[in-house]
Design a protein around this motif. Sequence first.
Motif, mmCIF file in Angstrom:
data_model
loop_
_atom_site.group_PDB
_atom_site.id
_atom_site.type_symbol
_atom_site.label_atom_id
_atom_site.label_comp_id
_atom_site.label_asym_id
_atom_site.label_seq_id
_atom_site.Cartn_x
_atom_site.Cartn_y
_atom_site.Cartn_z
ATOM 1 N N ALA A 200 0.844 -1.198 0.000
ATOM 2 C CA ALA A 200 0.000 0.000 0.000
ATOM 3 C C ALA A 200 0.874 1.241 0.000
ATOM 4 C CB ALA A 200 -0.915 0.001 1.224
ATOM 5 N N LEU A 201 0.234 2.360 -0.307
ATOM 6 C CA LEU A 201 0.859 3.670 -0.153
ATOM 7 C C LEU A 201 0.208 4.310 1.068
ATOM 8 C CD1 LEU A 201 2.652 6.003 -1.006
ATOM 9 C CD2 LEU A 201 0.947 6.627 -2.728
ATOM 10 N N VAL A 202 0.974 4.450 2.130
ATOM 11 C CA VAL A 202 0.467 4.905 3.422
ATOM 12 C C VAL A 202 0.773 6.397 3.563
ATOM 13 C CG1 VAL A 202 0.593 4.577 5.923
ATOM 14 C CG2 VAL A 202 0.875 2.620 4.380
ATOM 15 N N THR A 203 -0.258 7.190 3.812
ATOM 16 C CA THR A 203 -0.068 8.637 3.846
ATOM 17 C C THR A 203 0.782 9.051 5.042
ATOM 18 O OG1 THR A 203 -2.198 8.901 4.964
ATOM 19 C CG2 THR A 203 -2.161 9.158 2.567
ATOM 20 N N ARG A 204 1.416 10.195 4.900
ATOM 21 C CA ARG A 204 2.422 10.625 5.878
ATOM 22 C C ARG A 204 1.839 10.813 7.275
ATOM 23 N NH1 ARG A 204 2.868 16.720 3.494
ATOM 24 N NH2 ARG A 204 1.503 17.749 5.019
ATOM 25 N N GLU A 205 0.528 11.106 7.378
ATOM 26 C CA GLU A 205 -0.079 11.317 8.687
ATOM 27 C C GLU A 205 -0.043 10.063 9.550
ATOM 28 O OE1 GLU A 205 -1.605 14.099 5.672
ATOM 29 O OE2 GLU A 205 -1.627 11.906 5.797
ATOM 30 N N GLU A 206 0.135 8.906 8.918
ATOM 31 C CA GLU A 206 0.154 7.641 9.646
ATOM 32 C C GLU A 206 1.519 7.324 10.253
ATOM 33 O OE1 GLU A 206 -2.636 5.556 9.853
ATOM 34 O OE2 GLU A 206 -3.736 7.182 8.874
ATOM 35 N N VAL A 207 2.532 8.113 9.900
ATOM 36 C CA VAL A 207 3.911 7.809 10.312
ATOM 37 C C VAL A 207 4.512 9.039 10.982
ATOM 38 C CG1 VAL A 207 6.211 7.120 9.525
ATOM 39 C CG2 VAL A 207 4.174 6.169 8.411
ATOM 40 N N ALA A 208 4.964 8.890 12.218
ATOM 41 C CA ALA A 208 5.622 9.996 12.911
ATOM 42 C C ALA A 208 6.886 10.395 12.165
ATOM 43 C CB ALA A 208 5.955 9.593 14.348
ATOM 44 N N PHE A 209 7.195 11.692 12.186
ATOM 45 C CA PHE A 209 8.362 12.193 11.466
ATOM 46 C C PHE A 209 9.384 12.725 12.461
ATOM 47 C CE2 PHE A 209 10.848 14.962 8.740
ATOM 48 C CZ PHE A 209 10.943 14.212 7.586
ATOM 49 N N PRO A 210 10.667 12.394 12.259
ATOM 50 C CA PRO A 210 11.203 11.530 11.213
ATOM 51 C C PRO A 210 10.859 10.065 11.474
ATOM 52 C CG PRO A 210 12.950 12.164 12.728
ATOM 53 C CD PRO A 210 11.737 12.938 13.137
ATOM 54 N N PRO A 211 10.742 9.265 10.415
ATOM 55 C CA PRO A 211 10.348 7.868 10.594
ATOM 56 C C PRO A 211 11.379 7.092 11.429
ATOM 57 C CG PRO A 211 10.169 8.533 8.301
ATOM 58 C CD PRO A 211 10.913 9.615 9.008
ATOM 59 N N GLU A 212 10.871 6.334 12.408
ATOM 60 C CA GLU A 212 11.709 5.411 13.165
ATOM 61 C C GLU A 212 11.004 4.058 13.117
ATOM 62 O OE1 GLU A 212 12.675 6.857 17.034
ATOM 63 O OE2 GLU A 212 13.806 8.587 16.262
ATOM 64 N N LEU A 213 11.258 3.338 12.030
ATOM 65 C CA LEU A 213 10.513 2.131 11.712
ATOM 66 C C LEU A 213 11.449 0.931 11.602
ATOM 67 C CD1 LEU A 213 8.275 3.650 8.886
ATOM 68 C CD2 LEU A 213 7.674 3.376 11.304
ATOM 69 N N GLU A 214 10.989 -0.209 12.094
ATOM 70 C CA GLU A 214 11.731 -1.451 11.923
ATOM 71 C C GLU A 214 11.621 -1.907 10.464
ATOM 72 O OE1 GLU A 214 13.412 -3.144 14.529
ATOM 73 O OE2 GLU A 214 12.984 -1.277 15.624
ATOM 74 N N VAL A 215 12.739 -2.293 9.890
ATOM 75 C CA VAL A 215 12.750 -2.832 8.523
ATOM 76 C C VAL A 215 13.394 -4.212 8.559
ATOM 77 C CG1 VAL A 215 12.776 -0.568 7.396
ATOM 78 C CG2 VAL A 215 14.936 -1.669 7.970
ATOM 79 N N GLU A 216 12.842 -5.129 7.775
ATOM 80 C CA GLU A 216 13.337 -6.506 7.810
ATOM 81 C C GLU A 216 13.128 -7.178 6.468
ATOM 82 O OE1 GLU A 216 12.839 -9.063 11.403
ATOM 83 O OE2 GLU A 216 11.595 -10.302 10.065
ATOM 84 N N SER A 217 14.076 -8.027 6.087
ATOM 85 C CA SER A 217 13.888 -8.898 4.925
ATOM 86 C C SER A 217 14.087 -10.344 5.359
ATOM 87 C CB SER A 217 14.861 -8.546 3.786
ATOM 88 O OG SER A 217 16.184 -8.938 4.109
#
Length: 295
Positions: A200-217
Amino acid sequence: MRFVRYRAEGAEALGILDAGGERVAPLEQFEGCGFADMNELIRELGAAQRGALEAFARGEAPAARLLSLAEVELLAPIGRPVHDILCVGVNYQAHFDECERAIQMKQAAAAVYFAKRACRILGPGEAIESHRALDEALDYEVELAVVLGKGGRDIPPERAEEHIFGYSVFNDVSARTLQSSHAQWLRGKSLDGFAVMGPALVTREEVAFPPELEVESRVNGEVRQHANTRAFIRGVAEVISELSRGMTLEAGDIIATGTPAGVGMGFDPPRYMKPGDVVECEVQGLGVLRNPVKE
């Protein structure tokens, strides 16, 4: 809000996910939301339309038509980018360290930027072509994708968030032999099917700025990469600002912000993908992007 592009009954359409994230409301049923594609939505979405869509996404307003995710095939939110994808290279220190060991990369004083050509972006579930006749060193790279909602030039860092429309999960697939055999990275990063994005394309209001998100592969369920975007060498605001200095950015531009350590190239011996593998890329709160690899 979480916008998606999907195929149902043989036709492609845009939609918005409900509050539970389990059903899709076709956008065309909302007044003024008959956008031709996601790039047009990004450019043209107005305040009145946004208000109605936000009310639906919060569960405060009904939609006449809803489809379950089982009824649709999710596609890449943006099928064809307005320009080549703008990418940040080695934006985590641990990833630079593994590149230094694997390919003797030298630390640069300035950020590493490169373009990734993508005539078509693959979506969730689509098979990644391995291109084994050209290169058997097929690699994965999970990244946070930033999609601009407003263009500009010479954007100051403190205004960067205003230019963001939203975020998505990105897999910057790479052919490592091609990448290293040329003096630049364009060809090794740009074979057909090497840009994968969604769900999906998640709008910026859903993510605190600056982003501090876990990323994993993960490859075949095995965790290969895991980090948090707070470890960026250059944060999202700095990247947007620097790229815009003397160069106009446009609404719909996609910026891939860099991948953490754990790519196939970084193992000894390297652990590249092969046909039959399944690669999953996940960014906290944005979803999981899962794709098989084919010949």
